[in-house]
Design a protein around this motif. Structure first.
Motif, PDB file in Angstrom:
ATOM      1  N   UNK A 228       0.832  -1.202   0.000  1.00 57.96           N
ATOM      2  CA  UNK A 228       0.000   0.000   0.000  1.00 57.96           C
ATOM      3  C   UNK A 228       0.865   1.250   0.000  1.00 57.96           C
ATOM      4  N   UNK A 229       0.214   2.431   0.052  1.00 55.30           N
ATOM      5  CA  UNK A 229       0.941   3.693  -0.077  1.00 55.30           C
ATOM      6  C   UNK A 229       1.858   3.984   1.103  1.00 55.30           C
ATOM      7  N   UNK A 230       1.627   3.308   2.234  1.00 61.92           N
ATOM      8  CA  UNK A 230       2.507   3.463   3.393  1.00 61.92           C
ATOM      9  C   UNK A 230       3.692   2.507   3.334  1.00 61.92           C
ATOM     10  N   UNK A 231       3.821   1.825   2.224  1.00 62.29           N
ATOM     11  CA  UNK A 231       4.908   0.867   1.966  1.00 62.29           C
ATOM     12  C   UNK A 231       4.860  -0.342   2.895  1.00 62.29           C
ATOM     13  N   UNK A 232       3.668  -0.659   3.376  1.00 63.86           N
ATOM     14  CA  UNK A 232       3.478  -1.901   4.100  1.00 63.86           C
ATOM     15  C   UNK A 232       3.323  -3.019   3.074  1.00 63.86           C
ATOM     16  N   UNK A 233       4.066  -4.088   3.245  1.00 66.01           N
ATOM     17  CA  UNK A 233       4.053  -5.197   2.301  1.00 66.01           C
ATOM     18  C   UNK A 233       3.447  -6.421   2.969  1.00 66.01           C
ATOM     19  N   UNK A 234       2.550  -7.071   2.250  1.00 65.98           N
ATOM     20  CA  UNK A 234       1.890  -8.262   2.753  1.00 65.98           C
ATOM     21  C   UNK A 234       2.318  -9.453   1.913  1.00 65.98           C
ATOM     22  N   UNK A 235       2.990 -10.405   2.530  1.00 66.25           N
ATOM     23  CA  UNK A 235       3.351 -11.630   1.836  1.00 66.25           C
ATOM     24  C   UNK A 235       2.170 -12.601   1.885  1.00 66.25           C
ATOM     25  N   UNK A 236       2.263 -13.670   1.094  1.00 66.64           N
ATOM     26  CA  UNK A 236       1.203 -14.673   1.145  1.00 66.64           C
ATOM     27  C   UNK A 236       1.086 -15.267   2.549  1.00 66.64           C
ATOM     28  N   UNK A 237       2.225 -15.504   3.189  1.00 68.19           N
ATOM     29  CA  UNK A 237       2.196 -16.078   4.527  1.00 68.19           C
ATOM     30  C   UNK A 237       1.497 -15.169   5.521  1.00 68.19           C
ATOM     31  N   UNK A 238       1.821 -13.866   5.467  1.00 72.47           N
ATOM     32  CA  UNK A 238       1.183 -12.913   6.378  1.00 72.47           C
ATOM     33  C   UNK A 238      -0.304 -12.766   6.070  1.00 72.47           C
ATOM     34  N   UNK A 239      -0.655 -12.775   4.780  1.00 72.35           N
ATOM     35  CA  UNK A 239      -2.058 -12.665   4.395  1.00 72.35           C
ATOM     36  C   UNK A 239      -2.861 -13.849   4.919  1.00 72.35           C
ATOM     37  N   UNK A 240      -2.333 -15.063   4.740  1.00 69.68           N
ATOM     38  CA  UNK A 240      -3.042 -16.249   5.222  1.00 69.68           C
ATOM     39  C   UNK A 240      -3.201 -16.218   6.733  1.00 69.68           C
ATOM     40  N   UNK A 241      -2.152 -15.809   7.436  1.00 65.90           N
ATOM     41  CA  UNK A 241      -2.215 -15.771   8.898  1.00 65.90           C
ATOM     42  C   UNK A 241      -3.268 -14.775   9.371  1.00 65.90           C
ATOM     43  N   UNK A 242      -3.235 -13.570   8.829  1.00 65.93           N
ATOM     44  CA  UNK A 242      -4.178 -12.528   9.261  1.00 65.93           C
ATOM     45  C   UNK A 242      -5.614 -12.905   8.944  1.00 65.93           C
ATOM     46  N   UNK A 243      -5.868 -13.409   7.729  1.00 67.75           N
ATOM     47  CA  UNK A 243      -7.259 -13.700   7.358  1.00 67.75           C
ATOM     48  C   UNK A 243      -7.810 -14.891   8.134  1.00 67.75           C
ATOM     49  N   UNK A 244      -6.949 -15.868   8.436  1.00 65.92           N
ATOM     50  CA  UNK A 244      -7.431 -17.027   9.188  1.00 65.92           C
ATOM     51  C   UNK A 244      -7.743 -16.649  10.638  1.00 65.92           C
ATOM     52  N   UNK A 245      -6.923 -15.787  11.223  1.00 64.00           N
ATOM     53  CA  UNK A 245      -7.194 -15.317  12.588  1.00 64.00           C
ATOM     54  C   UNK A 245      -8.467 -14.483  12.609  1.00 64.00           C
TER      55      UNK A 245
END
Length: 726
Positions: A228-245
């Motif tokens: 995103x514009x704040x330069x936060x990067x989401x990897x597949x691993x982080x995406x899966x972890x966040x959405x599952x929680x």
């Protein structure tokens, strides 16, 4: 003997499986084999797996490649220069003499002009030799270490490979065409066959969570999928972890509910929340927060929502506190992402982490609803559009079969997620296809978007003509230096916008066409095949037909109806909340009920657009069926009037609507964001163009800011209100 050894090794190493042997046997002896190029293993796989020895018609540039030696040992290889006209005669003789042949060159289906020329040559060869075309689909070879896409995608040492022989095809173009035109038509027809092959064989019937898990397994957990514009990067691993929680918490919070209102912008939290709802087997209803309070409340009532998921920070930044209160007054529960994150339990985190690690996904049917979208409501109350998982997944494969997009690309998405293109093509397609995406919440920031596009090193962007004109006005010449593909839709592309992009950025624009009800892509121009003034050809797997319109006599012109895997489950209307209305052609249904033969009409969707379709399948939009006025007994296209007016004011945002007239039935009214607009100037310009005086708007409303929807489309309902007030 050698073939048996190679076949044994391929089955051991890559677990190669041959499917559709019956289609090969039915094709006959004089056959031209077509395949989807993906790796240098392709000719070896086909030669080893097919039961007969084939003749390989190869590009002369490959003659001295080391990896061609085992291929030559398994086939009768003949090398040709495909760019030479004399080679065509030799190829025809080779096919007639040797029977089963395959044309091979080291190129990728898509935007390679050399591949296009080879398709043209192959089509001409098939016609001259009176040969059958046999499509063969190879799955898995493009992800091996021998892939053509080795610099764009993650490769694996031992993927499973499947060789699928599809049904044979045979065609002959019109004999009256000149040789060059016939050759080009042959190439286009073969291109259609190959894109159809790409779509049908690659298509998987699964839900969005399963597609996401498969993409994460294919690309790896460390692959940076979103930013995103704040330069936060989401990897597949982080995406899966966040959405599952989050999914664990959502399952508890929204117990007993099927659909949840989604009031979030295009952002990383929005992406996580969308998939978090899916991990809890909930359906997001994408609310258009730019459409006004009454429209959002009516949308919630249409689909019988009980809760709306949003963010306190977003509501404050977007100044939506009044909408928040209106939703509360309407009896809806407001759930804030900040509160959900704050109240996560240890069990949520633990079981969510385990689900992410083992890539657990719900067993939701592919035919079940995946998202509720809402029509723009430009001409009435918004309708709810239910899109299934299959609709969205199918449109992903349809788009990728026509457009060459890989994991080396980065798609810049500033379109809102409540818009079908912003959700389906610009958010879900890259995430489940392994293409990096940069998320930005608004397309209206004309100074910021070009700068961020450059800084993020994005290569693809989608938008409307209005948005692209704004980026061209404020962007610097280097801002789009990385741009490889720019697609615009939702409104007609002005030639001035395309010319400005070519001159300022050196980037061409490609016009596409879609609808919320088709998830959303219907057609698109591509670098390989485009036609000026058209919106391209229909995506593979989508059937099209035209229904004539009284008063319009142009040949091959009528209201466009479509049917395919990407067509919606149906509508829900405000007048009948919660009742699903599947798409159907009542005329066909009535005829089927009487005769019992033909199409029963189910699955056909009326786009409402009057289009012309030429002999090659290119679609030219003439206007909306509802956007025609009857002035003095003559049918007048409001879209055509707008195009003529844009010749006078190319940089203005304008729209033409029809209002009642006591003498002529209807009269035209112009709403424009420019001053000093007079009917006399318009009439003089139309007279110089030879256009009918009936086209001249009788009422002109000049405004400081033209009414626009959040999707960038002109708001004709608001314009009609302005015109009626005068």
């Amino acid at each position: 003997m050698l073939g048996a050894i190679v076949r044994f090794l391929l089955r051991i190493i890559y677990r190669v499986e041959l499917r559709g042997r019956e289609h090969y046997d039915a094709a006959g002896t004089r056959t031209l084999i077509l395949y989807n190029p993906g790796s240098i293993l392709d000719p070896l796989l086909i030669a080893a797996m097919l039961p007969d020895r084939i003749t390989l018609l190869a590009d002369r540039a490959l003659e001295h490649k080391w990896w061609m030696r085992p291929v030559c040992a398994l086939t009768d290889t003949q090398f040709f220069d495909f760019s030479s006209p004399a080679a065509t005669v030799s190829l025809v003789h080779a096919l007639a003499r040797n029977g089963r042949c395959m044309v091979f060159h080291s190129g990728r289906l898509g935007n390679d002009p050399r591949y296009t020329r080879i398709l043209e040559a192959a089509g001409l060869i098939a016609e001259k030799a009176d040969a059958t075309l046999l499509p063969v689909r190879i799955d898995g070879a493009s992800s091996t270490m021998f892939s053509y896409l080795r610099h764009k995608g993650r490769r694996r040492w031992l993927p499973r490979i499947t060789v699928s022989v599809l049904e044979m095809q045979k065609f002959r173009p019109s004999g009256h065409l000149p040789p060059r035109e016939r050759r080009r038509r042959m190439g286009e027809r073969l291109y259609d066959i190959m894109t159809g092959l790409e779509y049908r064989s690659g298509m998987e019937r699964c839900n969005l969570m399963q597609a996401l898990m498969e993409a994460a397994a294919r690309c790896g957990r460390r692959f940076p999928i979103a930013e995103d514009q704040d330069r936060h990067v989401l990897t597949y691993g982080a995406l899966l972890l966040k959405l599952c929680v989050l999914g664990r918490a959502f399952r508890r919070l929204f117990r007993g509910e099927e659909k949840v209102g989604f009031l979030l912008p295009t952002s990383l939290p929005g992406l996580v929340a969308f998939f978090g709802l899916h991990s809890a087997s909930l359906v997001p209803a994408m609310l258009n927060f730019t459409s006004g309070i009454s429209s959002v409340v009516s949308c919630c009532r249409t689909v019988q929502l009980s809760s709306v998921l949003t963010s306190r920070r977003f509501l404050a930044l977007a100044d939506l506190t009044a909408m928040e209160q209106a939703l509360r007054d309407a009896g809806l529960r407001i759930v804030y992402l900040e509160d959900v994150a704050k109240n996560l339990t240890v069990a949520d985190k633990l079981f969510g982490a385990l689900s992410a690690f083992f890539r657990v996904s719900p067993s939701t049917s592919a035919e079940a609803p995946a998202a509720v979208m809402f029509t723009s409501g430009t001409e009435g109350v918004p309708k709810a559009v239910l899109l299934s998982h299959l609709n969205i997944i199918a449109n992903r494969y349809q788009a990728l079969s026509m457009l060459t997009i890989g994991s080396g690309d980065k798609l810049f998405n500033c379109l809102p997620m409540f818009h079908a293109f912003g959700l389906g093509i610009c958010t879900l397609l890259p995430v489940i296809a392994g293409v990096r995406v940069f998320l930005y919440p608004s397309p209206l920031h004309y100074r910021i978007v070009p700068r961020l596009f450059y800084e993020s090193q994005s290569t693809i962007i989608c938008g409307t003509d209005t948005f692209c004109a704004g980026y061209a006005r404020y962007g610097q010449p280097y801002d789009f230096c990385h741009a490889r593909l720019v697609i615009i839709g939702a409104e007609k592309m002005r030639e001035s916008t395309r010319r400005t992009w070519l001159e300022k950025f050196g980037v061409d624009l490609f016009e596409g066409y879609g609808a919320t009800e088709t998830a959303p892509l219907i057609s698109v121009n591509t670098p390989a095949y485009r036609r000026e003034g058209s919106v391209g050809r229909a995506v593979p797997g989508l059937a099209c037909r035209l229904v004539p319109v009284p008063g319009i006599d142009e040949e091959n012109t009528g209201v466009l109806w479509v049917k395919g895997d990407n067509v919606m489950l149906g509508y829900m209307r405000y007048s009948e909340p919660g009742v699903l209305e599947p798409p159907v052609d009542e005329t066909l249904a009535e005829a089927y009920a009487v005769t019992g033969r033909g199409d029963d009409g189910s699955g056909w969707y009326e786009t409402g657009d009057i289009v012309h379709m030429d002999e090659e399948g290119f679609i030219f939009i003439r206007g909306r069926a509802k956007r025609f006025a009857k002035v003095g007994g003559e049918m007048v296209s409001l879209a055509a009037v707008e195009d003529a007016l844009k010749e006078i004011w190319p940089d203005a945002v304008l729209g033409v609507v029809a209002i009642p007239d006591p003498r002529k039935g209807e009269q035209l009214a112009l709403v424009i964001d420019t001053e000093n607009v007079t009917t006399s100037r318009i009439a003089a310009h139309f007279a110089s163009r030879g256009l009918s005086p009936l086209w001249t708007p009788k009422r002109i409303v000049s405004v400081k800011q033209a009414p626009l929807l959040g999707s960038g489309k002109f708001d004709y309902r608001k314009a009609l209100e302005l015109a009626e007030k005068g």
